[in-house]
Design an enzyme around this catalytic site. Sequence first.
Site, PDB file in Angstrom:
ATOM      1  N   HIS A 206      18.125  -8.079 -22.711  1.00 47.77           N
ATOM      2  CA  HIS A 206      17.357  -8.704 -21.482  1.00 47.77           C
ATOM      3  C   HIS A 206      18.354  -9.516 -20.669  1.00 47.77           C
ATOM      4  O   HIS A 206      18.703 -10.736 -21.122  1.00 47.77           O
ATOM      5  CB  HIS A 206      16.074  -9.034 -21.703  1.00 47.77           C
ATOM      6  CG  HIS A 206      15.346  -9.908 -20.476  1.00 47.77           C
ATOM      7  ND1 HIS A 206      15.209  -9.024 -19.406  1.00 47.77           N
ATOM      8  CD2 HIS A 206      15.071 -11.146 -20.302  1.00 47.77           C
ATOM      9  CE1 HIS A 206      14.721 -10.176 -18.547  1.00 47.77           C
ATOM     10  NE2 HIS A 206      14.580 -11.262 -19.053  1.00 47.77           N
TER      11      HIS A 206
ATOM     12  N   HIS B  80      19.647 -10.749 -16.424  1.00 43.05           N
ATOM     13  CA  HIS B  80      19.138 -10.981 -14.901  1.00 43.05           C
ATOM     14  C   HIS B  80      20.483 -10.791 -14.269  1.00 43.05           C
ATOM     15  O   HIS B  80      21.065 -11.709 -13.301  1.00 43.05           O
ATOM     16  CB  HIS B  80      18.755 -12.555 -15.096  1.00 43.05           C
ATOM     17  CG  HIS B  80      17.464 -12.983 -15.654  1.00 43.05           C
ATOM     18  ND1 HIS B  80      16.952 -14.262 -15.343  1.00 43.05           N
ATOM     19  CD2 HIS B  80      16.519 -12.245 -16.051  1.00 43.05           C
ATOM     20  CE1 HIS B  80      16.169 -14.207 -16.103  1.00 43.05           C
ATOM     21  NE2 HIS B  80      15.793 -13.005 -16.868  1.00 43.05           N
TER      22      HIS B  80
ATOM     23  N   GLU C 104      10.624 -14.406 -24.898  1.00 44.87           N
ATOM     24  CA  GLU C 104      10.469 -12.977 -24.966  1.00 44.87           C
ATOM     25  C   GLU C 104      10.276 -12.227 -26.169  1.00 44.87           C
ATOM     26  O   GLU C 104      10.427 -10.765 -26.095  1.00 44.87           O
ATOM     27  CB  GLU C 104      11.521 -12.352 -23.750  1.00 44.87           C
ATOM     28  CG  GLU C 104      11.446 -12.680 -22.282  1.00 44.87           C
ATOM     29  CD  GLU C 104      10.221 -12.450 -21.741  1.00 44.87           C
ATOM     30  OE1 GLU C 104       9.227 -12.150 -22.106  1.00 44.87           O
ATOM     31  OE2 GLU C 104      10.192 -12.723 -20.433  1.00 44.87           O
TER      32      GLU C 104
ATOM     33  N   HIS D 110      12.067 -10.188 -11.781  1.00 41.26           N
ATOM     34  CA  HIS D 110      12.510 -10.808 -13.127  1.00 41.26           C
ATOM     35  C   HIS D 110      13.889 -10.407 -13.383  1.00 41.26           C
ATOM     36  O   HIS D 110      14.764 -11.140 -13.109  1.00 41.26           O
ATOM     37  CB  HIS D 110      11.496 -10.565 -14.256  1.00 41.26           C
ATOM     38  CG  HIS D 110      11.885 -11.096 -15.374  1.00 41.26           C
ATOM     39  ND1 HIS D 110      10.816 -11.467 -16.370  1.00 41.26           N
ATOM     40  CD2 HIS D 110      13.046 -11.638 -15.744  1.00 41.26           C
ATOM     41  CE1 HIS D 110      11.383 -12.129 -17.358  1.00 41.26           C
ATOM     42  NE2 HIS D 110      12.706 -12.206 -17.140  1.00 41.26           N
TER      43      HIS D 110
HETATM   44 ZN   LIG Z   1      14.136 -12.954 -18.099  1.00 35.43          ZN
END
Ligand SMILES: [Zn+2]
Length: 224
Positions: free
Chosen positions: A103, A105, A84, A166
Amino acid sequence: MLLQEQNVVRRRRLVEIGQEISRLGFVKGTAGNASARASDGLLVTPSGITYADMKPNDVVHMKMDGEICYGRWMAQSHTAPSSEWHLHRALYEARPEVNAILHTHPPFSTTLAVLGKSLPAIHYLIGIVNGNEVPCAPYRTFGTKELSEAVVETMGSRRACLVDHHGLIAVASNLHDALELTIQIESLAELYWRACAIGTPTIIDDDEMERVRAKFEEINYGPK
Ligand SMILES: [Zn+2]
């Protein structure tokens, strides 16, 4: 402090943040990524290494054009940047005030993202994102320029956004605040989930949220 020393501190801090998001259950295995702006580009966590195994010299130093800076650190380690990294670069380019990006989850935020839902103002603390909601960016394939563009556009001047099917992205002036934002947003997403389980929460209106945000500014409250 010399630039080289500053980058050493940032590398250590990125590894610590990685271990922290793993401990908090915000990522599983090698998922998620973190970065810090450097004077000559960015430092980003590597691809395919668990946070428990990650060492400061695994963190990848890149220029804003994507070129990897091979210094003495890279002589010891041959890691690739997070898939990413385009997203991180695009956010640093679009947002000069941003110095750190996280970032993850996290389960409750990602549940909303899976449903393509934004996190609305069900609690006044949502104002810490510098907006009246945490919006949800449309789904795009991970690691693509299209995903970067969708996130930059959806996030606008806010400090966070969800990404459909996501997860969550938080941006701040430093890594500590990016983690703090992530923790607060995940807590609010859990609260929203719990409230929806036994009723239909009302949403704080935009005028009141403007007052809340003005008060946060006045007392210098929350992550920046
Ligand atoms: Zn991710």
